[in-house]
Design an enzyme around this catalytic site. Structure first.
Site, short mmCIF file in Angstrom:
data_model
loop_
_atom_site.label_atom_id
_atom_site.label_comp_id
_atom_site.label_asym_id
_atom_site.label_seq_id
_atom_site.Cartn_x
_atom_site.Cartn_y
_atom_site.Cartn_z
N ASN A 60 -8.59 -1.40 4.45
CA ASN A 60 -8.87 -1.57 3.14
C ASN A 60 -7.64 -2.55 2.52
O ASN A 60 -7.59 -2.72 1.31
CB ASN A 60 -8.62 -0.24 2.19
CG ASN A 60 -7.44 0.60 2.46
OD1 ASN A 60 -6.84 0.48 3.62
ND2 ASN A 60 -7.28 1.28 1.35
N LYS B 35 -7.07 -5.00 -5.00
CA LYS B 35 -5.76 -5.42 -4.55
C LYS B 35 -5.57 -6.89 -4.20
O LYS B 35 -4.69 -7.44 -4.81
CB LYS B 35 -5.76 -4.71 -3.25
CG LYS B 35 -5.77 -3.15 -3.30
CD LYS B 35 -5.06 -2.50 -1.91
CE LYS B 35 -5.22 -0.94 -2.08
NZ LYS B 35 -4.77 -0.28 -0.85
N ASP C 108 0.73 -1.36 0.01
CA ASP C 108 -0.07 0.15 -0.09
C ASP C 108 0.84 1.11 -0.07
O ASP C 108 2.14 1.09 0.19
CB ASP C 108 -0.88 -0.11 1.19
CG ASP C 108 -1.72 1.24 1.09
OD1 ASP C 108 -2.29 1.60 0.40
OD2 ASP C 108 -2.14 1.72 2.14
N LYS C 109 0.32 2.25 -0.26
CA LYS C 109 1.20 3.63 -0.24
C LYS C 109 1.12 4.35 0.96
O LYS C 109 1.81 4.57 1.73
CB LYS C 109 0.70 4.61 -1.41
CG LYS C 109 1.66 5.73 -1.61
CD LYS C 109 1.16 6.64 -2.83
CE LYS C 109 -0.24 7.52 -2.51
NZ LYS C 109 0.14 8.50 -1.30
N THR C 110 -0.15 4.92 1.16
CA THR C 110 -0.46 5.88 2.32
C THR C 110 -0.45 5.15 3.50
O THR C 110 -1.09 3.90 3.83
CB THR C 110 -1.79 6.40 2.19
OG1 THR C 110 -1.90 6.94 0.98
CG2 THR C 110 -2.26 7.37 3.27
#
Length: 1315
Positions: A1049, A1026, A434-436
């Site tokens: 998420n 994802k 994931d990024k955030t």
């Protein structure tokens, strides 16, 4: 608006099951019969809760028999079920079933090889060890359960008519529970009463999801009258809600009153078990779910069990060993038949039965086959399973105690939740991140904004962030600095702030008041952490933009100004923009002196120079000016390039934001330089002259209370926007369920009626609040959300007014241009919009909303539709750009993963431009890379783009052959070829493209393309997408995958991967609860994989190979002996020696080596990430190394048997003396083989090997000296003592291991020299 809502009425009416119930025309009543009888509830579909009072005593007792009690049991076993259940679980292992079969057949006299009791010992020992381990773990859970169940709370007793202290396990569904502040909630409770006058209860959910920020819970509507004391006996209603489920954020139902009217409720009225009550003196509710039916318990699934790659390979090799055992037993059976067939008469050693009859040759051969199975049983390494579990426990212990994986700031070590896949960490080939919050800090910092098409770059704030360094502060300097008087300290900061970067304990502006100073002193003492989430200095301190600041100042001071409103339109948009930032959120306000005490009443203010009537005139004039301005020609706005130019002056960074208003009176834009100069010096240019209207505006602020507020937000984005609004003096002062109070720049307090709050969800990607303006009476909808959504919801301008249409379209184009720039700069973007409703439209919509809230069937869909109908035809106010700072060490970690041969994919829900920029920042993409971007919803276009891109990248593909080499000489043939990813290619796709790929059966082409890409970036992904991507890569490419994320998420992605990593960050603990390992920072993944992963795989792979080698070597000694004993199934080694050989004499050294051995140091592994590829290629444990170990075991067994045989040839040595010598040389050979395999010698290694050898000789000496009649008719009495008195025994014991291990030693020397 009215038409759209009316049309929705008929659609909803067709979807709802309408029943003819009085007073509820649109109410769906799935739980009640038409004759309104309470007894007709459907308990198997819905949960009906009857209050535990005198009126409902019978009904309550009846349903309590159906519902679970509040006592919990997380244990797997009870005293009665422990033995059978544990044995049932252990016999799921085929090796245990195999040994049970051997025990059974050994009880038949015809097949008995060992004593029956002796044959049972290995199996019993293994089962007992694992049972003790499982029992000890379960007993810990039992003690924890007892401590929880015996906790105390206050529950209502209908007999005593009072709340009495009760154990948690005695609470039942329907009980009224009274909770005090800071008390933990014992069950899932529907909130009915609080001591708060607004019916609000605050919760801290850190025990449930790790989030430290407070959550608001609201008393059920209709029970919000908090003036009277709550009386349980007067509660005559019935509660109907959904069946127990594990959805933490979903709950619906209604309260049915005696007159059959219904009041709907949702999760905003539910207090979850395990949460803690804060800021509320008394809370009363009724239990709806208890014990194992609570949402917390339904989500508590504990550590997951996964089968590692080595374990899967191990099962295959065990089948090979079974096949080898079958061949050896078949050889023994045939040999026995052939041997006996050579005699014309039955030999003397073939004993007939009691009747003098002999067995038929076929039956005798079958019996001998089974006898050989019993004799050679140790070929299957049953002790290997126990050894593997012990080794993994040791590896987990070392990982957990690695100081480099410990976050001192958060006091978080690594968590190993899955205990059986540590070795998989050393074989990862794909990382999905994931990024955030995973690659970034999830600390949202306000950077830029655009209002009404004009961009404000906030360069002063950017310079502050550039100087902000996350460095550990020097304690002595900090203490010395803070010990100075406030003024002196402030002067020192102003003199030195430009000379050196800010430290962690410093603010970007000098702040010595209230909470800030208190927090600093506390952090220095190290006694506690900040109690408020998302409130670090870098997040709270925002330096305003000069131009925007001046516009806000002029907007606050133009009430009495005689100059016309030249910028009235811009000013109105600015006011609405900051009001939206302040109102459109769910932030809880508290004070700095008491950060956990919510502010519900605005702080007292000194009399303002402005009356409420004048404030009312201000908003009316802004409204009229906005209308008149829209009809005139649009004022030209400066474009993006103009906004990015460097300003000549800046506001002093060490002055408080409030000083911009309180230290100066109002001025026009022409006084900008004078304002900035005087804001630094603090001079008052007005002197003693008569007050002007502008001075009145300044005086209003001078009387304002300088209370420090703390904002507790549910997300860092909300906190960042509220702090940004406060920097411009739009201060959120208090928030209740019905009202929100805001302090304007001129110091006036405005209290808005909060009519509705439409919370953020991942489908709408926006949130809205509906408020009533205190002066104009207008009903305003403020909305913020993703730009991809908000831009599509904007109202189309009227074509009747070309000037207005051109103006609106220009604002939109400019805003979109700014949004694209923000995204390219790596900022998270949010659009801000508003809408004004008429009273009639609002009442129609509100009625539909309330009907949706009270519905049971399709409630979520109806609520979604009401929100979508409201959030249309919006007016764009502006947009914000928030920076999510990259975590420390992320670029180095990704670069190391690339060098280690690990492909890193980023799967994020953010905008494509933002994600691409972060990818460049973290070195996932390089500026020299060729990046292919595919964005399409058409299957034909997508397939065409994939084909074209694939053809393009194949031109630059790199084919690398696997060649055989012998002594460094390359052979003229190769085994196969593999495609290696071109280092100059990256791929970017969005969520729409992924949908097209999955629905259009284009997965194969997509995966073929990704093989040639160094990095893949998937943007705008849903949680389902994802997980689908992870499953696609893992299933189709047959590779080891790892997924890492920090939010709810990411849970599906984490669970879909072979190894799931959760980051315990600011988005809660859902990802951690679903993960196999939990870390606090992404950079920790580098050492976890490259060091611990490599070690765990290498250690465990060598352990498995060694156990196969050890067991095959030892069992072959018995097999070779069969050629000299007529294949009779006899053994030359004592039974107890054979049992203890594997259990004690040779078990500890490989276990210790599997825990502590290091083939390469940690520093070397980190500096040379390419060494990780050995685990990816399974170089330690693979079919080749397995069969090499089997062949080596055959060779060494031949040496260990025939060297003593030839030494004692033609001698009169007895069988047990011969067997003792063979047993001794085998023990020395196997232990010295382990010594050769040890890469890093420690004192523990030497001690365990030495003790194992000594233990063998000590046991053998004592056993042979005391065993006079242990195994009649032959007994090993005094065998070892006799052997140790012979010189030949020592010679054989030395020369045999040397000959056996010489090839292994030479191979290692050659490998070190040539390799």
């Amino acid at each position: 608006m009215a038409l759209s809502v009316d049309s929705a009425w008929y659609r909803w009416q067709s979807r709802w099951s309408v029943e003819e119930v009085s007073q509820t025309q649109l109410e769906s009543a799935p739980l009640l019969s038409a004759d309104k009888e309470r007894e007709k509830y459907v308990l198997d579909k819905w949960r009906v809760v009857f209050p535990s009072n005198e009126r409902f005593q019978k009904e309550s007792e009846k349903v309590c028999r159906v519902y679970s009690g509040n006592g919990i049991r997380t244990t797997k076993y009870t005293l009665l079920t422990f033995i059978p259940q544990n044995l049932f679980e252990q016999f799921h292992r085929l090796a245990n079933v195999y040994f049970l079969f051997l025990v059974i057949i050994n009880w038949f006299p015809q097949l008995e090889v060992f004593h029956r009791e002796i044959t049972m010992l290995p199996l019993v020992a293994v089962l007992l060890v694992i049972a003790i381990k499982d029992g000890a773990e379960d007993f810990k859970r039992y003690r924890f359960d007892q401590r929880i169940n015996s906790s105390k709370t206050k529950a209502y007793n209908r007999n005593k008519k009072a709340y009495i202290e009760t154990c948690w396990e005695e609470v039942r569904v329907g009980d009224f529970v009274q909770l005090q502040c800071n008390e933990t909630i014992p069950a899932d409770i529907l909130l009915l009463h609080t001591s708060d006058q607004n019916g609000i209860c605050h919760l801290e959910t850190s025990n449930l999801d790790g989030e430290t920020n407070l959550k608001q819970r609201q008393v059920v509507k209709g029970f919000s009258n908090q003036n009277a004391e709550f009386e349980p006996e007067l509660f005559q209603s019935t509660i109907v809600c959904e069946k127990p489920n594990n959805h933490l954020n979903r709950f619906k139902g209604y309260v049915e009153q005696p007159d059959l009217t219904r009041i709907g409720f949702n999760n905003e009225s539910l207090l979850l078990r395990g949460c803690t009550v804060r800021n509320t003196e008394v809370t009363i509710g009724i239990v709806v779910y208890a014990g194992p039916e609570t949402k917390a318990m339904l989500n508590n699934r504990g550590p997951r069990y996964k089968r590692s790659k080595i374990e899967q390979r191990l099962n295959i090799d065990i089948f090979f060993c079974v096949g080898l055992l079958f061949i050896m037993c078949l050889t023994g059976a045939l040999g026995h038949g052939i041997w006996n067939g050579l005699f014309l008469e039955y030999p003397l050693f073939v004993i007939p039965d009691i009747n003098g009859s002999y067995l038929a040759p076929a039956l005798a051969g079958f019996y001998m086959f089974l006898t050989m199975i019993i004799l050679l049983q140790i070929l299957i390494p049953i002790s290997l399973y126990v050894s593997i579990e012990l080794v993994k426990l040791g590896q987990v212990f070392l990982i957990h105690n690695d100081i480099d994986l410990y976050n001192e700031e958060l006091d978080l070590p690594i968590q190993c939740r899955a205990l059986n896949i540590t070795e998989d960490l050393g074989q990862i080939q794909y990382i999905f991140s994931d990024k955030t919050g995973t690659l970034t800090e999830n600390k949202m910092v306000f950077r830029r904004c655009t209002i009404d098409g004009r961009e404000f770059s906030h360069q002063e704030n950017a310079r502050r962030l550039e100087t902000y360094k996350e460095l550990d502060s020097d304690t002595e300097d900090c203490v010395k600095y803070l010990s100075l008087p406030p003024n002196e300290g402030g002067e020192i900061l102003r003199r030195t702030s430009t000379a050196k970067p800010l430290r962690r304990w410093q603010s970007a502006r000098a702040r010595f008041q209230g909470h800030t100073r208190h927090t600093r002193q506390r952090s220095l003492g190290g006694t506690s952490q900040s109690q408020v989430a998302f409130s670090s200095t870098i997040e709270k301190d925002v330096t305003p933009d000069n131009r925007l600041l001046m516009k806000v100042r002029n907007a606050s001071c133009q009430i009495e100004s005689l100059t016309p409103f030249m910028f009235a339109k811009t000013t109105s948009s600015i006011t609405d923009f900051f009001l939206a930032l302040t109102l459109c959120n769910t932030v809880v306000v508290s004070t700095a002196t008491d950060p956990r005490q919510r502010v519900t009443i605005p702080s007292p203010m000194k009399p303002s120079g402005l009356s409420l009537e004048k404030i009312h005139q201000l908003f009316q004039r802004l409204k009229l000016a906005s209308l008149s301005q829209s009809l005139s020609s649009a004022q030209s706005n400066s474009d993006l390039g103009e906004s990015l130019t460097t300003e000549t002056t800046r506001v002093c960074a060490d002055s408080e934001t409030k000083d911009y208003f309180s230290s100066r009176s109002c001025s026009t834009l022409a006084d900008d330089y004078s304002f900035r100069r005087d804001s630094i010096t603090g001079k008052d240019t007005f002197g003693d002259s008569d007050p002007t209207p502008a001075e009145i505006c300044g005086a209003a602020n001078q009387g304002a209370s300088q209370v420090e507020f703390c904002y507790e937000a549910e997300s860092p984005d909300e906190a960042a926007l509220v702090h940004a609004a406060r920097a411009y003096q739009f201060t959120l002062v208090s928030r209740t369920a019905e009202q929100v109070t805001v302090r304007l720049p001129e110091g006036t307090l405005l209290t808005f009626d909060l009519l509705f709050t439409l919370g953020f969800d991942s489908n709408r990607k926006r949130m809205s609040v509906v408020v009533r303006h205190p002066h104009t009476g207008e009903i305003i909808v403020y909305t913020k959300g993703a730009d991809s959504v908000i831009m599509d919801l904007l109202e189309e301008p009227s074509r009747a007014n070309l000037a207005l249409e051109k103006k609106i379209r220009k604002v939109r184009d400019q805003t979109q241009k700014h949004l694209d720039f923000y995204a390219r700069d790596g900022l998270r973007t949010l659009c801000i919009a508003k809408k004004v409703l008429s009273e009639d439209d609002f009442q129609i919509w509100a009625n539909f909303r309330r009907e949706a809230e009270t519905a049971i069937d399709n409630r979520d869909e109806l609520l979604m539709q009401t929100a979508q109908h409201l959030e249309t035809k919006l007016t764009l106010l502006g947009a914000t750009g928030i920076e999510d700072r990259l975590q420390d060490g992320v670029p180095d970690a990704i670069a190391a993963f690339r060098e280690a041969g690990i492909q890193t994919w980023v799967l994020t829900g953010d905008k494509q431009e933002t994600a691409v920029n972060i990818a460049y920042s973290c070195k996932l993409l390089d500026q020299r890379d060729t990046v292919f971007t595919i964005n399409t919803e058409s299957k034909e276009t997508c397939e065409s783009l994939l084909d074209i891109t694939l053809e393009e990248v194949k031109k630059a593909q790199s084919i690398q052959g696997i060649a055989w080499t012998v002594f460094g000489i390359k052979l003229p043939f190769s085994m196969s070829t593999t495609v290696t990813a071109d280092p100059a290619i990256g791929l970017v796709v969005d969520g729409r493209t992924l949908n097209t790929i999955f629905q259009g059966q284009l997965e194969h082409k997509f995966l073929e393309l990704t093989k040639y890409c160094r990095s893949v970036l998937c943007c705008r992904c849903t949680p389902l997408q994802k997980s689908m991507v992870v499953k696609l890569v893992r299933g189709q490419l047959k590779v080891m995958t790892l997924a890492i994320g920090d939010g709810a998420n990411d849970v599906s992605m984490i669970q879909a991967a072979d190894v799931g990593i959760g980051i315990s960050g600011q988005e809660g603990m859902q990802a951690v609860m679903a993960s196999d390992f939990a870390i606090s920072q992404f950079k920790h993944l580098k050492k976890l994989l490259l060091v611990h992963g490599h070690w765990c795989y290498s250690r465990l792979g060598k352990l498995v190979i060694y156990f196969f080698y050890k067991n095959v070597t030892y069992v072959n000694l018995l097999f070779w002996y069969q050629f000299f004993c007529a294949f009779s199934g006899a053994a030359m080694i004592d039974y107890w020696q054979m049992i203890f050989f594997n259990l004690f004499f040779t078990s500890v050294p490989p276990i210790l080596s599997g825990i502590l051995d290091k083939d390469v140091s940690a520093g070397t592994l980190l500096s040379l990430p390419g060494l990780y590829k050995s685990g990816q290629n399974s170089e330690v444990y693979k079919p080749l190394t397995f069969w090499v170990a089997i062949l080596e075991s055959f060779y060494q067994s031949l040496i260990c048997f025939f060297v003593p045989y030839l030494a004692y040839l033609d001698s009169d040595i007895d069988i047990f003396s011969f067997g003792t010598t063979i047993n001794t040389v085998a023990l020395l050979t196997i232990l010295f083989h382990q010594a050769l395999e040890i890469q890093t010698w420690t004192l523990s290694h030497g001690v365990t090997i030495t003790v194992s050898i000594l233990l063998y000789f000590i046991f053998s000496t004592i056993y042979n000296a005391t065993c006079v009649n242990c195994n009649p008719p032959t007994n090993p009495y005094w065998i070892m003592e006799f052997e140790m008195s012979q010189a030949s025994f020592y010679f054989i014991s030395i020369i045999t291991p040397v000959i056996a291990l010489l090839p292994r030693f030479e191979h290692m020397l050659l490998f070190v020299t040539v390799g």
